[in-house]
Motif scaffolding. Structure first.
Motif, PDB file in Angstrom:
ATOM      1  N   GLY A  60       0.862  -1.187   0.000  1.00  0.00           N
ATOM      2  CA  GLY A  60       0.000   0.000   0.000  1.00  0.00           C
ATOM      3  C   GLY A  60       0.896   1.234   0.000  1.00  0.00           C
ATOM      4  N   ILE A  61       0.317   2.351   0.414  1.00  0.00           N
ATOM      5  CA  ILE A  61       1.085   3.609   0.382  1.00  0.00           C
ATOM      6  C   ILE A  61       2.294   3.533   1.325  1.00  0.00           C
ATOM      7  N   GLY A  62       2.050   3.039   2.552  1.00  0.00           N
ATOM      8  CA  GLY A  62       3.137   2.963   3.533  1.00  0.00           C
ATOM      9  C   GLY A  62       4.225   1.993   3.099  1.00  0.00           C
ATOM     10  N   GLY A  63       3.833   0.826   2.619  1.00  0.00           N
ATOM     11  CA  GLY A  63       4.806  -0.195   2.229  1.00  0.00           C
ATOM     12  C   GLY A  63       5.656   0.252   1.063  1.00  0.00           C
ATOM     13  N   LEU A  80       5.942  -7.943   0.168  1.00  0.00           N
ATOM     14  CA  LEU A  80       4.957  -9.011  -0.009  1.00  0.00           C
ATOM     15  C   LEU A  80       3.565  -8.388  -0.080  1.00  0.00           C
ATOM     16  N   GLU A  81       2.839  -8.657  -1.133  1.00  0.00           N
ATOM     17  CA  GLU A  81       1.485  -8.096  -1.272  1.00  0.00           C
ATOM     18  C   GLU A  81       0.495  -9.241  -1.503  1.00  0.00           C
ATOM     19  N   GLN A  82      -0.582  -9.222  -0.725  1.00  0.00           N
ATOM     20  CA  GLN A  82      -1.544 -10.314  -0.821  1.00  0.00           C
ATOM     21  C   GLN A  82      -2.291 -10.325  -2.160  1.00  0.00           C
ATOM     22  N   ALA A  83      -2.516  -9.137  -2.728  1.00  0.00           N
ATOM     23  CA  ALA A  83      -3.303  -9.061  -3.959  1.00  0.00           C
ATOM     24  C   ALA A  83      -2.476  -9.508  -5.174  1.00  0.00           C
ATOM     25  N   LEU A  93      -7.220  10.413  -2.508  1.00  0.00           N
ATOM     26  CA  LEU A  93      -6.841  10.820  -1.157  1.00  0.00           C
ATOM     27  C   LEU A  93      -6.457  12.272  -1.237  1.00  0.00           C
ATOM     28  N   THR A  94      -6.830  13.040  -0.220  1.00  0.00           N
ATOM     29  CA  THR A  94      -6.354  14.417  -0.196  1.00  0.00           C
ATOM     30  C   THR A  94      -5.015  14.427   0.512  1.00  0.00           C
ATOM     31  N   LEU A  95      -4.011  14.904  -0.169  1.00  0.00           N
ATOM     32  CA  LEU A  95      -2.694  15.005   0.471  1.00  0.00           C
ATOM     33  C   LEU A  95      -2.404  16.470   0.762  1.00  0.00           C
ATOM     34  N   GLU A 150      -5.141  10.472  -7.061  1.00  0.00           N
ATOM     35  CA  GLU A 150      -5.731   9.145  -7.269  1.00  0.00           C
ATOM     36  C   GLU A 150      -4.834   8.094  -6.630  1.00  0.00           C
ATOM     37  N   ARG A 151      -5.432   7.267  -5.812  1.00  0.00           N
ATOM     38  CA  ARG A 151      -4.652   6.245  -5.102  1.00  0.00           C
ATOM     39  C   ARG A 151      -3.887   5.352  -6.091  1.00  0.00           C
ATOM     40  N   ARG A 152      -4.574   4.975  -7.161  1.00  0.00           N
ATOM     41  CA  ARG A 152      -3.958   4.102  -8.160  1.00  0.00           C
ATOM     42  C   ARG A 152      -2.672   4.727  -8.706  1.00  0.00           C
ATOM     43  N   LYS A 172       0.327 -13.573   0.445  1.00  0.00           N
ATOM     44  CA  LYS A 172      -0.408 -13.147   1.639  1.00  0.00           C
ATOM     45  C   LYS A 172       0.221 -13.745   2.903  1.00  0.00           C
ATOM     46  N   LEU A 173       0.607 -12.862   3.790  1.00  0.00           N
ATOM     47  CA  LEU A 173       1.194 -13.319   5.052  1.00  0.00           C
ATOM     48  C   LEU A 173       0.151 -14.063   5.869  1.00  0.00           C
ATOM     49  N   LYS A 174       0.557 -15.239   6.373  1.00  0.00           N
ATOM     50  CA  LYS A 174      -0.376 -16.014   7.194  1.00  0.00           C
ATOM     51  C   LYS A 174       0.052 -16.013   8.668  1.00  0.00           C
ATOM     52  N   PHE A 226     -19.255   6.567   2.197  1.00  0.00           N
ATOM     53  CA  PHE A 226     -19.287   6.219   0.773  1.00  0.00           C
ATOM     54  C   PHE A 226     -18.228   7.082   0.106  1.00  0.00           C
ATOM     55  N   ARG A 227     -17.533   6.508  -0.872  1.00  0.00           N
ATOM     56  CA  ARG A 227     -16.548   7.284  -1.633  1.00  0.00           C
ATOM     57  C   ARG A 227     -16.656   6.947  -3.104  1.00  0.00           C
ATOM     58  N   GLY A 228     -16.309   7.886  -3.953  1.00  0.00           N
ATOM     59  CA  GLY A 228     -16.310   7.614  -5.384  1.00  0.00           C
ATOM     60  C   GLY A 228     -15.483   8.652  -6.122  1.00  0.00           C
ATOM     61  N   GLY A 337       2.293   3.112   9.209  1.00  0.00           N
ATOM     62  CA  GLY A 337       0.985   3.467   8.643  1.00  0.00           C
ATOM     63  C   GLY A 337      -0.181   2.872   9.405  1.00  0.00           C
ATOM     64  N   ASP A 338      -1.241   2.540   8.662  1.00  0.00           N
ATOM     65  CA  ASP A 338      -2.473   2.042   9.277  1.00  0.00           C
ATOM     66  C   ASP A 338      -2.262   0.785  10.107  1.00  0.00           C
ATOM     67  N   ALA A 339      -1.263  -0.005   9.778  1.00  0.00           N
ATOM     68  CA  ALA A 339      -1.009  -1.221  10.556  1.00  0.00           C
ATOM     69  C   ALA A 339      -0.738  -0.845  12.009  1.00  0.00           C
ATOM     70  N   LEU A 347      -9.366  14.146   9.231  1.00  0.00           N
ATOM     71  CA  LEU A 347      -8.375  15.195   8.982  1.00  0.00           C
ATOM     72  C   LEU A 347      -7.632  14.953   7.670  1.00  0.00           C
ATOM     73  N   GLY A 348      -7.969  13.863   6.984  1.00  0.00           N
ATOM     74  CA  GLY A 348      -7.257  13.527   5.739  1.00  0.00           C
ATOM     75  C   GLY A 348      -5.777  13.293   6.004  1.00  0.00           C
ATOM     76  N   GLN A 349      -5.488  12.537   7.053  1.00  0.00           N
ATOM     77  CA  GLN A 349      -4.082  12.416   7.454  1.00  0.00           C
ATOM     78  C   GLN A 349      -3.533  10.988   7.490  1.00  0.00           C
ATOM     79  N   GLY A 350      -4.370   9.974   7.280  1.00  0.00           N
ATOM     80  CA  GLY A 350      -3.875   8.590   7.397  1.00  0.00           C
ATOM     81  C   GLY A 350      -2.728   8.303   6.443  1.00  0.00           C
ATOM     82  N   ALA A 351      -2.942   8.608   5.172  1.00  0.00           N
ATOM     83  CA  ALA A 351      -1.894   8.327   4.182  1.00  0.00           C
ATOM     84  C   ALA A 351      -0.717   9.294   4.360  1.00  0.00           C
ATOM     85  N   CYS A 352      -1.024  10.556   4.671  1.00  0.00           N
ATOM     86  CA  CYS A 352       0.061  11.535   4.890  1.00  0.00           C
ATOM     87  C   CYS A 352       0.971  11.034   6.008  1.00  0.00           C
ATOM     88  N   CYS A 353       0.353  10.505   7.048  1.00  0.00           N
ATOM     89  CA  CYS A 353       1.110  10.051   8.205  1.00  0.00           C
ATOM     90  C   CYS A 353       1.904   8.773   7.877  1.00  0.00           C
TER      91      CYS A 353
HETATM   92  C1  LIG Z   1     -12.955   6.907   3.663  1.00  0.00           C
HETATM   93  C2  LIG Z   1     -11.485   7.156   3.768  1.00  0.00           C
HETATM   94  C3  LIG Z   1     -10.936   8.343   3.280  1.00  0.00           C
HETATM   95  C4  LIG Z   1      -9.578   8.600   3.424  1.00  0.00           C
HETATM   96  N1  LIG Z   1      -9.086   9.795   2.989  1.00  0.00           N
HETATM   97  C5  LIG Z   1      -7.782  10.104   3.208  1.00  0.00           C
HETATM   98  C6  LIG Z   1      -7.256  11.370   2.789  1.00  0.00           C
HETATM   99  O1  LIG Z   1      -7.960  12.172   2.199  1.00  0.00           O
HETATM  100  N2  LIG Z   1      -5.949  11.639   3.045  1.00  0.00           N
HETATM  101  C7  LIG Z   1      -5.127  10.750   3.702  1.00  0.00           C
HETATM  102  O2  LIG Z   1      -3.951  11.061   3.934  1.00  0.00           O
HETATM  103  N3  LIG Z   1      -5.613   9.539   4.095  1.00  0.00           N
HETATM  104  C8  LIG Z   1      -6.897   9.203   3.875  1.00  0.00           C
HETATM  105  N4  LIG Z   1      -7.388   7.977   4.252  1.00  0.00           N
HETATM  106  C9  LIG Z   1      -6.497   7.043   4.954  1.00  0.00           C
HETATM  107  C10 LIG Z   1      -5.620   6.243   4.008  1.00  0.00           C
HETATM  108  O3  LIG Z   1      -6.407   5.562   3.049  1.00  0.00           O
HETATM  109  C11 LIG Z   1      -4.799   5.239   4.790  1.00  0.00           C
HETATM  110  O4  LIG Z   1      -4.283   5.827   5.934  1.00  0.00           O
HETATM  111  C12 LIG Z   1      -3.658   4.704   3.950  1.00  0.00           C
HETATM  112  O5  LIG Z   1      -4.172   3.966   2.860  1.00  0.00           O
HETATM  113  C13 LIG Z   1      -2.757   3.824   4.801  1.00  0.00           C
HETATM  114  O6  LIG Z   1      -1.795   3.227   3.986  1.00  0.00           O
HETATM  115  P1  LIG Z   1      -1.130   1.859   4.442  1.00  0.00           P
HETATM  116  O7  LIG Z   1      -0.100   1.562   3.430  1.00  0.00           O
HETATM  117  O8  LIG Z   1      -0.731   1.933   5.871  1.00  0.00           O
HETATM  118  O9  LIG Z   1      -2.305   0.778   4.381  1.00  0.00           O
HETATM  119  P2  LIG Z   1      -3.114   0.272   3.112  1.00  0.00           P
HETATM  120  O10 LIG Z   1      -3.251   1.340   2.113  1.00  0.00           O
HETATM  121  O11 LIG Z   1      -4.358  -0.352   3.652  1.00  0.00           O
HETATM  122  O12 LIG Z   1      -2.189  -0.861   2.492  1.00  0.00           O
HETATM  123  C14 LIG Z   1      -2.042  -2.115   3.105  1.00  0.00           C
HETATM  124  C15 LIG Z   1      -1.571  -3.112   2.056  1.00  0.00           C
HETATM  125  O13 LIG Z   1      -1.240  -4.335   2.714  1.00  0.00           O
HETATM  126  C16 LIG Z   1      -1.800  -5.421   1.991  1.00  0.00           C
HETATM  127  N5  LIG Z   1      -2.007  -6.512   2.955  1.00  0.00           N
HETATM  128  C17 LIG Z   1      -2.907  -6.564   3.956  1.00  0.00           C
HETATM  129  N6  LIG Z   1      -2.796  -7.724   4.630  1.00  0.00           N
HETATM  130  C18 LIG Z   1      -1.790  -8.421   4.028  1.00  0.00           C
HETATM  131  C19 LIG Z   1      -1.197  -9.692   4.273  1.00  0.00           C
HETATM  132  N7  LIG Z   1      -1.631 -10.493   5.267  1.00  0.00           N
HETATM  133  N8  LIG Z   1      -0.183 -10.113   3.475  1.00  0.00           N
HETATM  134  C20 LIG Z   1       0.269  -9.305   2.453  1.00  0.00           C
HETATM  135  N9  LIG Z   1      -0.273  -8.090   2.166  1.00  0.00           N
HETATM  136  C21 LIG Z   1      -1.276  -7.658   2.964  1.00  0.00           C
HETATM  137  C22 LIG Z   1      -3.089  -4.850   1.418  1.00  0.00           C
HETATM  138  O14 LIG Z   1      -3.537  -5.618   0.323  1.00  0.00           O
HETATM  139  C23 LIG Z   1      -2.648  -3.442   1.030  1.00  0.00           C
HETATM  140  O15 LIG Z   1      -2.089  -3.410  -0.263  1.00  0.00           O
HETATM  141  C24 LIG Z   1      -8.744   7.667   4.064  1.00  0.00           C
HETATM  142  C25 LIG Z   1      -9.269   6.454   4.538  1.00  0.00           C
HETATM  143  C26 LIG Z   1     -10.624   6.196   4.372  1.00  0.00           C
HETATM  144  C27 LIG Z   1     -11.174   4.887   4.896  1.00  0.00           C
END
Ligand SMILES: Cc1cc2nc3c(=O)[nH]c(=O)nc-3n(C[C@H](O)[C@H](O)[C@H](O)COP(=O)(O)OP(=O)(O)OC[C@H]3O[C@@H](n4cnc5c(N)ncnc54)[C@H](O)[C@@H]3O)c2cc1C
Length: 446
Positions: A60-63, A80-83, A93-95, A150-152, A172-174, A226-228, A337-339, A347-353
């Motif tokens: 994801g973004i953090g990894g 390692l990515e599960q997908a 995402l708003t950065l 765009e996240r993609r 996928k990590l087990k 909801f998001r789109g 990150g989110d982990a 606050l639009g900060q998860g990905a920024c953080c």
């Molecule tokens: C509604 C909503 C709106 C948001 N808007 C914003 C915003 O505007 N600005 C902002 O900064 N943040 C925003 N965020 C937060 C942001 O999306 C997350 O904080 C960010 O995606 C975290 O990145 P990450 O890499 O930690 O986790 P993720 O993006 O969740 O990436 C985790 C990755 O790990 C993979 N994975 C999971 N389990 C396993 C496993 N067992 N084995 C291998 N791979 C695995 C997943 O497939 C994924 O690719 C928003 C979140 C939500 C829900």
């Protein structure tokens, strides 16, 4: 049947992106249904230095930002990515400026900026579309920078910076196990195993790595979103502003992303998570019903949203209470990150953080790996304490802001609309959390 493949490692000064005279050394990794083996985790360079092997869980973004940061510092990692591939659907995402500082530090900011509009300000409206207040970001802070990305595209851009074969999809990590010398054995769903010297858990809100470290499950915050990503083939009609509409227990927002795309969200109170719905037609219908009497722009935006970009997500977080939450690292395993610090998106900060984490961790790890005064374990602890003081208050603040914005009491909402927003709210203090001095990547090879 077991099979084997090779992982390259290379000395910091000879990253494959920058040296034509590549000097890989290869070591064997075997995988298969009867897992036996394992990556060597250290190898000797020709100069006699020790190199560490780093496994990142989650692309994801953090990894990916962590892998790119380490790569810039000459440290190879495997992600390692599960997908089966990078997440290609999804929205935006708003950065804010703190996110952009990190993207600049890892040298992808300029490339991303050209693809996304800079947002000049924000407008707050009532349900009937009447404007309550409008702000310009630069009036409060000349250095503020806001873009909806765009996240993609963000993921693809980060991935494109990595050497080939860095990301291992369908991995996928087990389970996780640490052994006596502090290495970590990772078992994947397909039965293969990897022995890693350093593990960085970037596997998002349902992190396997975090639960192995003793973290509790994230908690539902009481609202869903909801998001789109609306698509206007002939050009979107909006000004470069974030538009917020506040109702009772319900709010919506939309922001232009590019010349043809507009990101939107609708956040609504719900006592429970509700069933998981993925059918885009049902999601659209439910989203439209929530805002059926709100400005037409929003309805049109939902209608113009391609199926693959619409989603509904329950919002969760986890508060890292001092003395209660486990530390960010255990041995040579650490979270990003989110982990580690899932937070609500108010606050639009998860990905920024998560981006901030990646650079701070990479610098500290590189120092330790390249023979600095700290061990890898100490570097991870130092990262944990530095980042905890950033992530914990942000998580709490995001939650409280969300609770405030989701109030449904008519009297409170009326005071909010008549007095608090028009007279009291100031943008500067509201965005003060985006102040983050991103350190450069010390000793970056690029
Ligand atoms: C509604 C909503 C709106 C948001 N808007 C914003 C915003 O505007 N600005 C902002 O900064 N943040 C925003 N965020 C937060 C942001 O999306 C997350 O904080 C960010 O995606 C975290 O990145 P990450 O890499 O930690 O986790 P993720 O993006 O969740 O990436 C985790 C990755 O790990 C993979 N994975 C999971 N389990 C396993 C496993 N067992 N084995 C291998 N791979 C695995 C997943 O497939 C994924 O690719 C928003 C979140 C939500 C829900």
């Amino acid at each position: 049947m077991a099979m084997s493949f090779l992982l390259p490692i290379y000395p910091p000064t000879q990253s494959p992106l920058h040296s034509s005279a590549r000097s890989y050394r290869w070591f064997s990794v075997r995988t298969g249904s009867k897992p036996v083996c394992l990556a060597m985790t250290r190898a000797q360079t020709s100069g006699g230095d020790l190199e560490e092997s780093v496994v990142i869980v989650g692309a994801g973004i953090g990894g990916l930002a962590t892998a790119v940061s380490l790569h810039r510092l000459g440290i190879r990692s495997v992600v390692l990515e599960q997908a089966e591939s990078l997440r290609t659907g999804g929205t935006s995402l708003t950065l804010f400026k703190n996110g952009w500082r990190v993207l600049d530090a890892i040298s992808v900011g300029p490339q991303l900026r050209t693809q996304f509009l800079e947002i000049e300000g924000m407008v707050v409206k009532q349900e009937d579309g009447r404007e309550l207040r409008s702000f310009k970001f630069k009036d409060e802070d000349q250095s503020q920078e806001v873009r909806a990305v765009e996240r993609r595209v963000l993921l693809e851009t980060l991935a494109s910076q990595l050497p080939p074969q860095t990301i291992r999809f369908s991995s996928k990590l087990k389970t996780i196990q640490s052994n006596a010398n502090g290495d970590t054995l990772l078992e994947l769903e397909d039965g293969s195993q990897l022995l890693a010297n350093i593990v960085i858990g970037c596997d998002g809100i349902r992190s396997k790595v975090a639960s192995w470290m003793g973290f509790s499950e994230p908690k539902y915050a009481g609202h869903c979103a909801f998001r789109g990503l609306g698509f206007y083939p002939n050009g979107q009609p909006f000004q470069r502003k974030v538009n917020y509409i506040y109702g009772r227990g319900l709010r919506a927002g939309y922001v232009p992303v590019s010349a043809t795309k507009v990101y939107w969200f609708i956040c609504f109170n719900s006592p429970s998570l509700g069933p998981k719905i993925t059918d885009p037609a049902i999601l659209k219908k439910q989203a439209k019903e929530l805002v059926s009497t709100w400005p037409e722009d929003l309805q049109d935006l939902i209608d113009l949203t391609p199926d693959e970009t619409i989603s509904r997500t329950p919002l969760v977080d986890r508060w890292l209470w001092p003395g209660i939450a486990p530390p960010a690292s255990k041995g040579r395993v650490v979270l990003v990150g989110d982990a580690w610090h899932p937070m609500t998106p108010n606050l639009g900060q998860g990905a920024c953080c998560a981006l901030e984490d990646s650079v701070v961790l990479a610098n500290k790890l590189a120092g330790a790996i390249n023979g600095g005064s700290e061990s890898v374990e100490e570097a991870m602890e130092s990262y944990g304490s530095e980042r905890w003081s950033r992530a914990f208050p942000l998580t709490v603040r995001a939650n409280l802001v969300g609770s405030l914005l989701q109030w449904d009491n008519p009297l409170v909402c009326s005071v909010r609309d008549k007095f608090v927003i028009p007279k009291l709210v100031r943008l500067g203090p509201m965005l003060e959390h985006t102040n983050f001095e991103c350190e450069p990547l010390y000793g970056s090879k690029t």
